[in-house]
Structure formats: C-alpha cells, structure tokens
Design an enzyme around this catalytic site. Sequence first.
Site, PDB file in Angstrom:
ATOM      1  N   ASP A   1       0.777  -1.240   0.000  1.00  0.00           N
ATOM      2  CA  ASP A   1       0.000   0.000   0.000  1.00  0.00           C
ATOM      3  C   ASP A   1       0.804   1.284   0.000  1.00  0.00           C
ATOM      4  O   ASP A   1       0.298   2.335   0.376  1.00  0.00           O
ATOM      5  CB  ASP A   1      -0.909  -0.009   1.229  1.00  0.00           C
ATOM      6  CG  ASP A   1      -0.115  -0.217   2.529  1.00  0.00           C
ATOM      7  OD1 ASP A   1       1.116  -0.029   2.502  1.00  0.00           O
ATOM      8  OD2 ASP A   1      -0.731  -0.554   3.548  1.00  0.00           O
TER       9      ASP A   1
ATOM     10  N   GLU B   1      -0.316  -9.111  -0.976  1.00  0.00           N
ATOM     11  CA  GLU B   1      -1.015  -8.514   0.182  1.00  0.00           C
ATOM     12  C   GLU B   1      -2.199  -7.668  -0.315  1.00  0.00           C
ATOM     13  O   GLU B   1      -2.344  -6.487   0.012  1.00  0.00           O
ATOM     14  CB  GLU B   1      -0.087  -7.700   1.079  1.00  0.00           C
ATOM     15  CG  GLU B   1      -0.667  -7.439   2.462  1.00  0.00           C
ATOM     16  CD  GLU B   1       0.279  -6.692   3.389  1.00  0.00           C
ATOM     17  OE1 GLU B   1       0.222  -5.453   3.438  1.00  0.00           O
ATOM     18  OE2 GLU B   1       1.087  -7.364   4.068  1.00  0.00           O
TER      19      GLU B   1
ATOM     20  N   GLU C   1      -2.452   5.088   2.518  1.00  0.00           N
ATOM     21  CA  GLU C   1      -2.366   3.664   2.160  1.00  0.00           C
ATOM     22  C   GLU C   1      -3.694   3.071   1.688  1.00  0.00           C
ATOM     23  O   GLU C   1      -3.710   2.235   0.773  1.00  0.00           O
ATOM     24  CB  GLU C   1      -1.812   2.864   3.342  1.00  0.00           C
ATOM     25  CG  GLU C   1      -0.345   3.115   3.652  1.00  0.00           C
ATOM     26  CD  GLU C   1      -0.085   4.358   4.491  1.00  0.00           C
ATOM     27  OE1 GLU C   1      -1.070   5.026   4.903  1.00  0.00           O
ATOM     28  OE2 GLU C   1       1.086   4.685   4.730  1.00  0.00           O
TER      29      GLU C   1
ATOM     30  N   HIS D   1       4.767   5.385  13.596  1.00  0.00           N
ATOM     31  CA  HIS D   1       5.308   6.179  12.492  1.00  0.00           C
ATOM     32  C   HIS D   1       4.266   6.697  11.493  1.00  0.00           C
ATOM     33  O   HIS D   1       4.605   7.453  10.594  1.00  0.00           O
ATOM     34  CB  HIS D   1       6.320   5.337  11.701  1.00  0.00           C
ATOM     35  CG  HIS D   1       5.661   4.263  10.865  1.00  0.00           C
ATOM     36  ND1 HIS D   1       5.367   3.027  11.354  1.00  0.00           N
ATOM     37  CD2 HIS D   1       5.218   4.268   9.582  1.00  0.00           C
ATOM     38  CE1 HIS D   1       4.783   2.299  10.413  1.00  0.00           C
ATOM     39  NE2 HIS D   1       4.671   3.036   9.327  1.00  0.00           N
TER      40      HIS D   1
ATOM     41  N   ARG E   1       1.588   8.416   9.057  1.00  0.00           N
ATOM     42  CA  ARG E   1       1.341   9.817   8.712  1.00  0.00           C
ATOM     43  C   ARG E   1       0.086  10.379   9.370  1.00  0.00           C
ATOM     44  O   ARG E   1       0.056  11.532   9.784  1.00  0.00           O
ATOM     45  CB  ARG E   1       1.207   9.983   7.192  1.00  0.00           C
ATOM     46  CG  ARG E   1       2.538  10.137   6.512  1.00  0.00           C
ATOM     47  CD  ARG E   1       2.403  10.154   5.015  1.00  0.00           C
ATOM     48  NE  ARG E   1       3.721   9.822   4.453  1.00  0.00           N
ATOM     49  CZ  ARG E   1       4.498  10.687   3.827  1.00  0.00           C
ATOM     50  NH1 ARG E   1       4.113  11.915   3.630  1.00  0.00           N
ATOM     51  NH2 ARG E   1       5.680  10.320   3.371  1.00  0.00           N
TER      52      ARG E   1
ATOM     53  N   HIS F   1      11.626   5.179  13.893  1.00  0.00           N
ATOM     54  CA  HIS F   1      11.636   5.340  12.431  1.00  0.00           C
ATOM     55  C   HIS F   1      12.487   6.557  12.062  1.00  0.00           C
ATOM     56  O   HIS F   1      12.505   7.551  12.801  1.00  0.00           O
ATOM     57  CB  HIS F   1      10.176   5.537  12.006  1.00  0.00           C
ATOM     58  CG  HIS F   1       9.923   5.465  10.527  1.00  0.00           C
ATOM     59  ND1 HIS F   1      10.377   6.407   9.642  1.00  0.00           N
ATOM     60  CD2 HIS F   1       9.222   4.570   9.791  1.00  0.00           C
ATOM     61  CE1 HIS F   1       9.976   6.092   8.418  1.00  0.00           C
ATOM     62  NE2 HIS F   1       9.275   4.986   8.479  1.00  0.00           N
TER      63      HIS F   1
HETATM   64  C1  UD1 Z   1       6.244   4.774   4.185  1.00  0.00           C
HETATM   65  C2  UD1 Z   1       4.890   4.325   3.614  1.00  0.00           C
HETATM   66  C3  UD1 Z   1       4.039   3.692   4.705  1.00  0.00           C
HETATM   67  C4  UD1 Z   1       4.797   2.604   5.447  1.00  0.00           C
HETATM   68  C5  UD1 Z   1       6.134   3.127   5.923  1.00  0.00           C
HETATM   69  C6  UD1 Z   1       6.910   1.989   6.529  1.00  0.00           C
HETATM   70  C7  UD1 Z   1       3.978   5.770   1.824  1.00  0.00           C
HETATM   71  C8  UD1 Z   1       3.141   6.926   1.507  1.00  0.00           C
HETATM   72  N1  UD1 Z   1       4.167   5.503   3.134  1.00  0.00           N
HETATM   73  O1  UD1 Z   1       5.988   5.791   5.123  1.00  0.00           O
HETATM   74  O2  UD1 Z   1       2.884   3.129   4.120  1.00  0.00           O
HETATM   75  O3  UD1 Z   1       4.036   2.185   6.560  1.00  0.00           O
HETATM   76  O4  UD1 Z   1       6.870   3.657   4.804  1.00  0.00           O
HETATM   77  O5  UD1 Z   1       7.963   2.403   7.292  1.00  0.00           O
HETATM   78  O6  UD1 Z   1       4.477   5.120   0.940  1.00  0.00           O
HETATM   79  N2  UD1 Z   1      13.815   8.051   5.996  1.00  0.00           N
HETATM   80  C9  UD1 Z   1      15.179   7.981   6.053  1.00  0.00           C
HETATM   81  N3  UD1 Z   1      15.780   6.767   5.811  1.00  0.00           N
HETATM   82  C10 UD1 Z   1      15.091   5.644   5.540  1.00  0.00           C
HETATM   83  C11 UD1 Z   1      13.692   5.729   5.485  1.00  0.00           C
HETATM   84  C12 UD1 Z   1      13.061   6.930   5.697  1.00  0.00           C
HETATM   85  O7  UD1 Z   1      15.843   8.950   6.316  1.00  0.00           O
HETATM   86  O8  UD1 Z   1      15.690   4.580   5.339  1.00  0.00           O
HETATM   87  C13 UD1 Z   1      13.148   9.346   6.231  1.00  0.00           C
HETATM   88  C14 UD1 Z   1      13.284  10.320   5.054  1.00  0.00           C
HETATM   89  O9  UD1 Z   1      13.423  11.608   5.572  1.00  0.00           O
HETATM   90  C15 UD1 Z   1      11.935  10.163   4.373  1.00  0.00           C
HETATM   91  C16 UD1 Z   1      11.013   9.990   5.568  1.00  0.00           C
HETATM   92  O10 UD1 Z   1      11.750   9.136   6.436  1.00  0.00           O
HETATM   93  O11 UD1 Z   1      11.604  11.291   3.606  1.00  0.00           O
HETATM   94  C17 UD1 Z   1       9.671   9.425   5.312  1.00  0.00           C
HETATM   95  O12 UD1 Z   1       9.731   8.334   4.409  1.00  0.00           O
HETATM   96  P1  UD1 Z   1       8.483   8.019   3.442  1.00  0.00           P
HETATM   97  O13 UD1 Z   1       8.781   6.797   2.661  1.00  0.00           O
HETATM   98  O14 UD1 Z   1       8.117   9.245   2.719  1.00  0.00           O
HETATM   99  O15 UD1 Z   1       7.279   7.768   4.423  1.00  0.00           O
HETATM  100  P2  UD1 Z   1       7.106   6.777   5.654  1.00  0.00           P
HETATM  101  O16 UD1 Z   1       6.476   7.535   6.751  1.00  0.00           O
HETATM  102  O17 UD1 Z   1       8.360   6.045   5.907  1.00  0.00           O
HETATM  103  N1  UDP Z   2      10.805  -3.543  11.447  1.00  0.00           N
HETATM  104  C1  UDP Z   2      12.183  -3.660  11.540  1.00  0.00           C
HETATM  105  N2  UDP Z   2      12.872  -2.803  12.329  1.00  0.00           N
HETATM  106  C2  UDP Z   2      12.259  -1.836  13.057  1.00  0.00           C
HETATM  107  C3  UDP Z   2      10.851  -1.702  12.940  1.00  0.00           C
HETATM  108  C4  UDP Z   2      10.156  -2.572  12.120  1.00  0.00           C
HETATM  109  O1  UDP Z   2      12.768  -4.545  10.913  1.00  0.00           O
HETATM  110  O2  UDP Z   2      12.953  -1.094  13.775  1.00  0.00           O
HETATM  111  C5  UDP Z   2      10.068  -4.482  10.583  1.00  0.00           C
HETATM  112  C6  UDP Z   2       8.894  -5.172  11.245  1.00  0.00           C
HETATM  113  O3  UDP Z   2       9.308  -6.356  11.898  1.00  0.00           O
HETATM  114  C7  UDP Z   2       7.981  -5.447  10.066  1.00  0.00           C
HETATM  115  C8  UDP Z   2       8.206  -4.224   9.189  1.00  0.00           C
HETATM  116  O4  UDP Z   2       9.484  -3.719   9.528  1.00  0.00           O
HETATM  117  O5  UDP Z   2       8.375  -6.589   9.357  1.00  0.00           O
HETATM  118  C9  UDP Z   2       7.125  -3.211   9.449  1.00  0.00           C
HETATM  119  O6  UDP Z   2       7.511  -2.003   8.940  1.00  0.00           O
HETATM  120  P1  UDP Z   2       6.828  -0.629   9.352  1.00  0.00           P
HETATM  121  O7  UDP Z   2       6.267  -0.727  10.732  1.00  0.00           O
HETATM  122  O8  UDP Z   2       7.834   0.420   9.078  1.00  0.00           O
HETATM  123  O9  UDP Z   2       5.677  -0.471   8.258  1.00  0.00           O
HETATM  124  P2  UDP Z   2       4.153  -0.931   8.177  1.00  0.00           P
HETATM  125  O10 UDP Z   2       4.105  -2.400   8.403  1.00  0.00           O
HETATM  126  O11 UDP Z   2       3.404  -0.153   9.206  1.00  0.00           O
HETATM  127  O12 UDP Z   2       3.754  -0.527   6.804  1.00  0.00           O
END
Ligand code: UD1
Ligand code: UDP
Length: 382
Positions: free
Chosen positions: A98, A120, A134, A210, A212, A243
């Site tokens: 999603d 999924e 999502e 984490h 939004r 996160h």
């Molecule tokens: C995204 C997904 C969400 C999912 C989540 C899992 C969308 C809209 N959202 O949200 O569905 O639950 O990932 O974690 O696709 N960042 C880093 N390093 C990383 C990862 C993220 O610095 O390795 C920071 C960056 O500043 C980035 C911000 O996190 O811009 C947010 O990342 P983004 O993918 O936009 O949204 P998530 O909240 O992570």
């Molecule tokens: N996860 C991880 N390290 C962390 C937090 C989560 O490996 O510090 C794993 C978790 O076990 C699961 C996945 O990441 O498999 C879930 O990711 P997240 O919670 O970021 O996204 P969501 O499932 O809410 O989309």
Amino acid sequence: MNTIKVMTVFGTRPEAVKMAPLVLELARRPGIEAVCCVTAQHREMLDAVLDIFGLRPDYDLDIMEPRQSLSTITAKCLRGMDGVLEEAKPDLVLVHGDTSTTFAGALSAFYHQIKVGHVEAGLRTWDKWSPFPEEMNRVMVSDIADLHFCPTAGNRENLRREGCKGEAFVTGNTVIDALRTTVKESFSFPESVLNRLDYVNRRVILVTCHRRENYGQPMAQIMTALRRLADAFPDTELVYPVHLSPVVQEAAHTYLDGHPRIHLIPPLAVDGMHNLMARCHLVMTDSGGLQEEAPALGKPVLVLRRETERPEAVSAGTVQLAGVEEEAIFQMASRLLSDPAAHESMARAVNPYGDGQACRRIADAIQWRFGQRKEPPEEFGA
Ligand code: UD1
Ligand code: UDP
C-alpha cells in the site's frame, strides 16, 4: 517451456521484509526469470533488509530524500520505472501492499501494458483517510491488478464486495514466511542495550509509531501515554526503535527523551526486531507488519490507531485497538500490566495471517496462470 520474466518492485522497509522471501522463491524456480527493482523510497531502512536476506537488486531508482511529498515520491517512481520497464520488458510486475512505491509501480506497469500481480491484496478499512494514503493506494492498485494475492479469505471477500476484476488467490501473508527464517532460540543483538535488558524480571514493552495520520496531536498523545506508563510501572522497560522520518524522530525525542527506562534506539535490523518481539511482554504499535508478526509469536498487541485493516487477530483476541487518545491508551495498557489474566488471555500464539507457505503459493499461482502448472495452488486456511 517459455520462461516467465517476473519483476518485483518495492521500496520501503515493510515491502522489503515481505517481498524478500518471495524474490528468493521466484529465483530458485526453473521456468521463472526473477528480476528485482527497488525504488529506494527508503534508503537505510531498505538496505538493512536487503542485507539480512542477501538480496542484490537489478535496478535501484535511489529516489529517497528527506521529507519528500507524496507527489514527489510518486512522480520520481513513475519516471524511473519508465526506463526500467522499457529495458527489462517483464511479463509480470509484482508490487506489494500500500505504499507510494506500490501505487506507482502498478500504474507504471499498466502504462507499459504489463500484467500486474498485487501481493497482500484486499486489505481495507473503508475509510479513504485512514490509513492515509495507504487505503487509497490499495484500492487503486486493486483496480489495476490482474492477479491478487490475498493473505486471508476475508481479504478476498473484500475484493469481491467491490466487484474487483482479475483472479484472487488466498495465500497467507509472506511476512510469516519471513518470520520463520529470523527467530532464533539464542540470539545476540548487535545493540548492547538489548543484550543487557533483563527479559525475565522486567517487562519489556516494544513500541513503534510512524504513521502519517498520527503526525501531530495523535503522536503527542501516544507519546505522553507511553511516558505515563513507564512512570506508573517501575518493572517495565520501553524499547522504541524510532523510524528515521524526521517528523517521527522529533516527536519521539521531544516526549520520551531522558527517561531511565525508555530506550529510544535506531531502527532494528529485521532479525533483531523479530527476536526482540519474541522476547517482549507486550507490543504497542501503529505498524501494520507488527500486527501480523506479534500474534504469530504469542504477543499481545495494542494498536495505536483508530481502526485496523487487519481484523483477523482482533477476532482471535490477541490484538486490541487502543486508539490515539492518551487516557484510553494508558488505561488499556495499565489493565494488561496489572491483570495477569487479561494479559494471559491475549498471549496465545495464533496464525491468522499465514502458515509460512505464502511464497510457494504465489509462485505456484503465477506458474499456473502462465501455463507452466496444471493446478492452481491450494488455499491458505482451506
Ligand atoms: C512509508 C509508507 C508507509 C509505510 C512506511 C513503513 C507511503 C506513503 N508511506 O511511510 O505506508 O508504513 O513507509 O515504514 O508510501 N527516511 C530515512 N531513511 C530511511 C527511510 C526513511 O531517512 O531509510 C526518512 C526520510 O526523511 C523520508 C522519511 O523518512 O523522507 C519518510 O519516508 P516516506 O517513505 O516518505 O514515508 P514513511 O512515513 O516512511
Ligand atoms: N521492522 C524492523 N525494524 C524496526 C521496525 C520494524 O525490521 O525497527 C520491521 C517489522 O518487523 C515489520 C516491518 O518492519 O516486518 C514493518 O515495517 P513498518 O512498521 O515500518 O511499516 P508498516 O508495516 O506499518 O507498513
């Protein structure tokens, strides 16, 4: 036998955890040429998962920048996918779940008139604003996809209710396949703080948050409730791998810094996360993936959201919706920490989301659909 070229496309941590075992399954099947493309919507959090599973993507769009808007992520993925699909020309593109990567990956394959499989598929809250964005990503991908790989029968029923076209298979969730490879009886954490914790005499509460739609006021309320809990129950240790989103980092450190029993740590590698979950007393989270993993490990979960698209574990009694208000979260968690019977009744290992065979079923379904197998796979839970 013609080879089927299957391209997996993913970009965030949860997609990587859930697609990695499928990438490996596809790669070992004769008759399938597996190609892997990452958008790197996440960077460090994606690479950590690729490392654990030993994956080397064939294409990496490397799109991540701090605080990107949803439109920017989607536009960069679409633009990057054009070149990749033109060069690789897969027969099938597989997307997962999603995220913005999921939606852009499916849309891009559609623009190139390539078949789409959605892993999924069929999760719904029926509220387009929650989870945001999502829920709408899922709905839009369901419209595009030709093959829907639903974790549960309920997910397939959701697609039927919408009159969704294409073929739906009930496969179980690939996260349970992943979990089977990571949890170990004896596990040494790279983080010394996790090795030092006393998992027998202290109650470890694993926290993640984490989403939004929780930014701002809901996150402030959640964090305040967590601090109150740590104060009220001196035998607890809260472990919160935060996160990397700057918004989440700011909220967590503003409300939770400086408490001797609240451990704000960097994101964990997925094997560390699964092993910490296996050793904890309680999970409090707004994550989707944790809601699926914790029940399989017999850990009670309080969901820090107003709704969930994963009702199966709520029905099974291992997950409760705690909402996003401080008082309600505090009261629900306090009850579980004060009443051993209440905790015990939630701490049963159930596997409503899979039996560890989801990747095999998905690969079987693809080979059946492309004429390489005579029978479709049996259904999960049938
Ligand atoms: C995204 C997904 C969400 C999912 C989540 C899992 C969308 C809209 N959202 O949200 O569905 O639950 O990932 O974690 O696709 N960042 C880093 N390093 C990383 C990862 C993220 O610095 O390795 C920071 C960056 O500043 C980035 C911000 O996190 O811009 C947010 O990342 P983004 O993918 O936009 O949204 P998530 O909240 O992570
Ligand atoms: N996860 C991880 N390290 C962390 C937090 C989560 O490996 O510090 C794993 C978790 O076990 C699961 C996945 O990441 O498999 C879930 O990711 P997240 O919670 O970021 O996204 P969501 O499932 O809410 O989309």
